[in-house]
Each structure stands twice: as structure tokens, then as C-alpha cells.
Design an enzyme around this catalytic site. Sequence first.
Site, short mmCIF file in Angstrom:
data_model
loop_
_atom_site.label_atom_id
_atom_site.label_comp_id
_atom_site.label_asym_id
_atom_site.label_seq_id
_atom_site.Cartn_x
_atom_site.Cartn_y
_atom_site.Cartn_z
N HIS A 1 0.82 -1.22 0.00
CA HIS A 1 0.00 0.00 0.00
C HIS A 1 0.85 1.26 0.00
O HIS A 1 0.41 2.31 -0.46
CB HIS A 1 -0.99 -0.02 1.17
CG HIS A 1 -2.15 -0.89 0.87
ND1 HIS A 1 -2.19 -2.20 1.22
CD2 HIS A 1 -3.28 -0.64 0.16
CE1 HIS A 1 -3.30 -2.73 0.77
NE2 HIS A 1 -3.98 -1.81 0.12
N GLU B 1 -12.19 -9.37 -5.45
CA GLU B 1 -10.74 -9.46 -5.22
C GLU B 1 -10.34 -10.78 -4.60
O GLU B 1 -9.22 -10.94 -4.12
CB GLU B 1 -10.24 -8.26 -4.39
CG GLU B 1 -10.97 -7.99 -3.11
CD GLU B 1 -10.46 -6.77 -2.36
OE1 GLU B 1 -9.39 -6.23 -2.69
OE2 GLU B 1 -11.15 -6.35 -1.42
N ASP C 1 -5.29 -7.64 -4.76
CA ASP C 1 -5.55 -8.81 -3.92
C ASP C 1 -5.93 -10.02 -4.76
O ASP C 1 -5.59 -11.15 -4.41
CB ASP C 1 -6.67 -8.50 -2.91
CG ASP C 1 -6.10 -7.79 -1.69
OD1 ASP C 1 -5.06 -8.25 -1.19
OD2 ASP C 1 -6.67 -6.77 -1.28
N CYS D 1 -10.32 -1.47 -10.12
CA CYS D 1 -9.72 -0.41 -9.30
C CYS D 1 -8.35 -0.81 -8.76
O CYS D 1 -7.71 -0.03 -8.07
CB CYS D 1 -10.64 0.03 -8.18
SG CYS D 1 -10.98 -1.28 -7.00
C1 PEP Z 1 -7.04 -4.36 -4.69
O1 PEP Z 1 -6.88 -5.30 -3.89
O2 PEP Z 1 -6.79 -4.45 -5.91
C2 PEP Z 1 -7.52 -3.05 -4.20
C3 PEP Z 1 -7.87 -2.10 -5.02
O3 PEP Z 1 -7.56 -2.85 -2.87
P1 PEP Z 1 -6.26 -2.65 -1.95
O4 PEP Z 1 -5.08 -2.51 -2.86
O5 PEP Z 1 -6.49 -1.45 -1.13
O6 PEP Z 1 -6.22 -3.91 -1.15
MG MG Z 2 -7.73 -5.18 -1.93
#
Ligand code: PEP
Ligand code: MG
Length: 551
Positions: A188, A429, A453, A500
Site C-alpha cells: 500500500h 478481489e 488482492d 480499481c
Molecule cells: C485491490 O486489492 O486491488 C484493491 C484495489 O484494494 P487494496 O489494494 O487497497 O487492497
Molecule cells: Mg484489496
Amino acid sequence: MEVFNGKSVFGGIAIGKIYVYQKGEQQVRRIRTDDTEQEKNRYRAASKETMEQLQALYEKALQEVGEENAAVFEVHQMMLEDDDFVESVENIIDTQTVNAEYAVAVTGDNFAQMFAAMDDDYMRGRAADVKDISERLITVLSGGAAGGIQSNEPVIVLADDLAPSETVQMDKEKVLSFVTVHGSLNSHTAILARTMGIPALVQTGISLDETLDGKMAVVDGAKGCIYVEPDEDFLAEMQAQKSKEEEQKELLQTLKGKENVTLDGQKIMLYANIGNMKDLATVLQNDAGGIGLFRSEFIYLESEDFPTEEEQFAIYKKVAETMAGKRVIIRTLDIGADKKCDYFEMEQEENPALGCRAIRICLTRPEIFKTQLRALLRASAFGNIAIMYPMITSLWEVYKIKQIMAEVKAELTAQGISYGNPPEGVMIETPAAVMISEGLAKEVDFFSIGTNDLTQYTLAIDRQNSKLDDFYDSHHPAILEMIRMVTENAHKAGIWAGICGELGADLTLTRDFLEMGVDELSVSPGRILPVRKIVRETDVSEYRREKREKE
Ligand code: PEP
Ligand code: MG
């Protein structure tokens, strides 16, 4: 000049001084300044903000633990305003021509020693209080969190690794680039650097040495290199390259206001991912059609305690109003795995990525979930908000969410509080969600595929484990097939599907996503115009024909 190679998280060139960031400790540096007036003003503003924080803490404590226990915050407020304390800080700034953080730290130490030496038990006890307020003040002064950036100018942050909670709390104005010794491309922290659109590297073979602090450096994000103490010729060359990149960025600006439509008329929604209200400026600058993922957990990560309904309501309302009718998809909290909040008091887990995170926390601790839903529902009366639930694996979770949502709406109605009726979607995800996407599509208003994920869980690779970066193949045919399947199942049920995860911004796949019929791509703000460029240059039917011929 020394060169260190790492892996590129985000391209671009940064030129500035290195700031060695040490974990966890509130290191106060003594920085000389010529502008003591500015330092005194910073101190006064921080003091005001600290006062407000203490007032909020007092009110919270009053409700939760009663007047007697809350009184400590009143004492802290009095100390903060104490004439001797204020005079000492301003005096140190003036006479030693130093930064406010240093002046506060010295004053705090002096006062604490003075209290500790007193005969009276009560007064001796105040030593800890005065330390507490000076630390709080320093935290505010250095950008909101322990370990913030203490520098008068923007810097290249060099760290061993950075947790998402540390990164979100840094003052973005002060960061030119992130360079870490360890860290993963899919973490992240890497995502945050992309959202901020600043050059960033991980896994640089540099040793975190205090002597690097303050040295001039150049980061070449695309090449994955950091050059320490460059000579003048090289610096001039990199400066010229930086200007060229800026010119190219300017060129992309001509795409602002243009539609995201292919040569053969297929449209796609291009939205932005954000973690913070501060990201809104870049969202608007880059002409996003909406917000496709607001990672609301960053509000929790930036807080020292559970954000209240009012605090959350104010943020969601502000985002919705700023976006002025454009869609804002707010994801409910996705705490867990690498996004840790101490005050959640989660038990240690063997495999946190497979543990109690995201919707699992919300469904097992509904009081936390309900507070967020109340804030979201209320804010949705002020704009075009949609709610999205992360880490779904089963239909029963969606049924349970609906039940909790109905309870929250009933409570708001009974209290005469107005609220909107936001659309609700789920993140796809987990491989389980992909496989049941036909059924899920009948229950929700939209899908958003979280490829970060989804890749982790499909390929059985911890996205945090930097040693496995070479195995983390986000172009794996399994992932691309899953995106196709989810999109088709969404369309069968008459709902839309977007991406996303970081893969949505992968320019080498934009044409494939169009060919699959993906309806929305939500990317870091700085990627919107580059994706728009490719969309407008693509003929999807032609691309489909080319692909068929290759098969
Ligand atoms: C993902 O898992 O692709 C996502 C957009 O959520 P995060 O990266 O915050 O886990
Ligand atoms: Mg995620």
C-alpha cells in the site's frame, strides 16, 4: 557520485536533499532558520490545532469515562497556554534562530525537569503531562504524526521500509520522492506513492546511513536509480530531463475535457483512486470522471482512535460536494493485513492476509461498521456517493451487509436524520468472488475488480513479500480470464464492472480491457490522462480482429 539501483514504483525525476527517516522514534532535529517569524507562526498555528485536539479528546473522554478522568485534558490545555511555556518556546526560536520543533522539545524537557524536581507530589506528576503536550505539539508541527518530516524544504525520503500508516501521515508537500531499502512493489505504500504521482523506488541496495542525511540526490523513478551527490554536469542533465518530462505532462493536458471514447465509439469511465481528501486536488487537475475507489481505511490509519460518525460524515460530505455530482465510490474500511491500526486491538495472526480483515472485521464488529454506514448514508444526501464492500467471498456476507444496512437506515429514520440512497457494489478481489460473480451480480449495483488482492489470492503470493515480486505476475492468464468472466457476468445481470486495482492503470492492457468490455478503470490520478490517450487512439473492433488473427 554514487549510484544505487532499486525497483521502480513510479516514474519521474526528483532532485533534492535526502532525508533519512528513522522508524518509530520522534527524532527532533535542530534546524537553523533565518525566518524566525515564520517559525513562531508555525508554532502558534500548531498550538491552536493542538488545543482543538485536546478539546475533542476532553469531550470524548467526558462521554466515555466521566468528568474526573477527562479533566487531565483540561490541565493539558492550560499548560499549552501557559505564558511561561509560550514565552520559552518563542524565546528559543528567536535567540537560537531554530525551528519550532526543537524549541518545543527543549522547553518540554526543561519544564518536565523543573516539575520532577518539586517537593509536591501533585506537581511532580505534572512532569509527564508537560512531556505529553510537547510531544503532541511536535507531532502536529511535523505533519500530523510521530515520525513526520521535519524539514524546511521538500525532501527525498529515504527509509528502511514504510508502513501505510506512516506514509499517509507524512506531509505530502514535503515529499519529493520515496526511496526504501526494502518494501514491495505491491504494498500500500507503493500504491500511495503512485496516488501522489511522485517518483518512488523500493529495494534499493543502499544502506540507511545517517551520513546520507542532507546530501543532494537525484531519483530517476523510471530507471529505478538513486544518484547520491551527483556532479554538476549530471545534475544539469537530469534537470533538463525533468523539464522534458514536465513538457510531456503539459501536452497531456490538452486531453482535459475530452471524452474517453475509442475511435469506433466505445466509451469507458475513467475514475481516480484516492486515500485522502488531500488527493482531491490532483483528481480535479487530472479531469477524473469520478472517484472509483476512496480507501476509507486511511481515515482510520490517520487517527489515534476510531474516527467518530461526525468526523467521517464531514469527510465523506466534503468529498462528495467537491466532486459536484460526479460519482464517488467509497470503500468501507479495509483494515487488516499490512494496514494496521493499534486501537483496533486485533489479535496476532499467523497469516494476516488470510485473516480477519476488511468486511470480516465489519461483520464481526458491527458497531464499528454501523458508525461508518451511518456517516456514509448521511453524507450521500449531499452528493453522488456509492458504497463498496471489500474482500467479499460469499453471498451470505452480502445478505448480512444488507441486514445491517437495513438496521442502520431504520435507526436513522427513527431518529429523524435524513440520508440518501446510495448504490452498493462489491469488490471482486478473491477467486471465490469471481467464481460466484454470476450470483453476486444479481444482488449488487456494480462490481469493482481489485486486481492487487485478486493476484495475491489467485497466485498464492503474499503481495508484501518482496522476494516474490518476480512471481507476482499480474498479467497471468488466470487473472485476465477472471476479469473477462466477471465483466461478462456483470453485463448479464445488467450491472457495470470496473477495475480499481493497480492493473487498471497498466497502459499495455488498456486495449485488452476495452476489448473485454470493462466499463470503468479507476487509477491513480496521474494516470488518467495517459489512459485517456490510449482509449482515444484505439479501434476496438480492429484490435479484436488483430487478436483473432494471432490466435
Ligand atoms: C485491490 O486489492 O486491488 C484493491 C484495489 O484494494 P487494496 O489494494 O487497497 O487492497
Ligand atoms: Mg484489496
